[in-house]
Write an enzyme that holds these catalytic residues in place. Structure first.
Site, PDB file in Angstrom:
ATOM      1  N   LYS A   1      40.562  14.473  34.077  1.00  0.00           N
ATOM      2  CA  LYS A   1      41.350  15.692  34.228  1.00  0.00           C
ATOM      3  C   LYS A   1      42.782  15.493  33.719  1.00  0.00           C
ATOM      4  O   LYS A   1      43.315  16.318  32.992  1.00  0.00           O
ATOM      5  CB  LYS A   1      41.385  16.134  35.694  1.00  0.00           C
TER       6      LYS A   1
ATOM      7  N   ASP B   1      40.447  21.501  37.602  1.00  0.00           N
ATOM      8  CA  ASP B   1      40.977  21.149  38.919  1.00  0.00           C
ATOM      9  C   ASP B   1      40.257  21.997  39.960  1.00  0.00           C
ATOM     10  O   ASP B   1      39.280  22.695  39.651  1.00  0.00           O
ATOM     11  CB  ASP B   1      42.499  21.337  38.966  1.00  0.00           C
TER      12      ASP B   1
END
Ligand code: SF4
Length: 253
Positions: A163, A181
């Protein structure tokens, strides 16, 4: 001066109140449950997806992240610090930190102990301080003090997962990556746009369905939508731009 990513261009956020969020999901993906009920199994058509992203683009043509940074290095550090913390909390600490150290060389010279003092208001600050110092030393030793532009090299740095690499590639280098997220994970599942059991599944599903022309900004639009409109506990469906397209059976208008 630090780039302050403004929230003023959000799609009619209404309230500025923000839920606490784990912005760097743990390995294995500890995320908020996507929805109480499963969304309709009817998948979105290509035309509906293009319509949804056209609306996001019209409402907010140049969406920005909310982590303050000065350069790719400070962006990388800010994203590493944002794990299990809010962007506002990270920004509060990094304003003074980045004034003192905005390059790997300055951060390494600052040292772990002094770095800890700057970031002690952020959760997991001891581990994060260690990671940031090691990461800075590795950037100097292996990358000439520059932030690398490949996923592989980024993910090899301590504290940097998929991420974080996606955020840095997208914001610092303009790549059309999709960082998933907790907000993106929830919105993708709840709406039925790109269902998946893990962040990686959702990321790959989003990559498959989002038209190329929208990919660069897609993760910001989805984060902001999840953060300010499609809230985890009580989504503001009455203010939602895509309410007619959303498949969530509990949506309320
Ligand atoms: S209609 Fe409601 S549940 Fe669906 S995306 Fe909009 S805010 Fe979220």
């Amino acid at each position: 001066m630090a780039k302050k990513a403004s929230a003023s261009n959000l799609q009619k956020p209404g309230s500025r109140k923000r839920e606490a969020r784990p912005s760097q999901p743990a390995a294995g993906g500890r995320h908020a449950a996507p929805a109480r009920k499963s969304p309709s199994s009817r998948p979105w058509s290509a035309a509906e997806i293009a319509d949804a992203f056209s609306r996001f683009a019209k409402a907010n043509p140049e969406p920005k992240g909310e982590l303050e940074h000065i350069n790719p290095y400070t962006l990388l550090v800010a994203v590493v610090l944002s794990a299990q913390a809010t962007d506002a909390g990270v920004n509060k600490a990094t304003r003074a930190l980045f004034a003192a150290a905005d390059t790997p060389e300055k951060m390494a010279a600052l040292g772990e102990e002094r770095l800890r003092d700057f970031i002690k208001t952020i959760g997991l600050y001891r581990t994060k301080a260690k990671n940031v110092i090691t990461l800075s030393e590795q950037l100097i030793a292996r990358h000439g003090g520059q932030v690398p532009r490949t996923r592989e090299a980024l993910e090899a740095l301590p504290g940097v997962g998929r991420k974080t690499a996606n955020v840095v590639l997208n914001i610092a280098f303009g790549e059309p990556t999709l960082a998933v997220d907790t907000h993106v994970f929830r919105v993708a599942n709840r709406t039925g746009l790109a269902p998946g059991k893990t962040p990686l599944e959702v990321e790959l599903a989003l990559e498959r369905v989002i038209p190329e022309r929208f990919k660069h900004h897609a993760h910001h639009w989805l984060i902001l939508h999840g953060r300010y409109i499609c809230l985890a506990r009580k989504p503001s469906c009455a203010r939602c731009l895509i309410v007619d397209l959303c498949r969530w059976p509990d949506k309320s208008v």
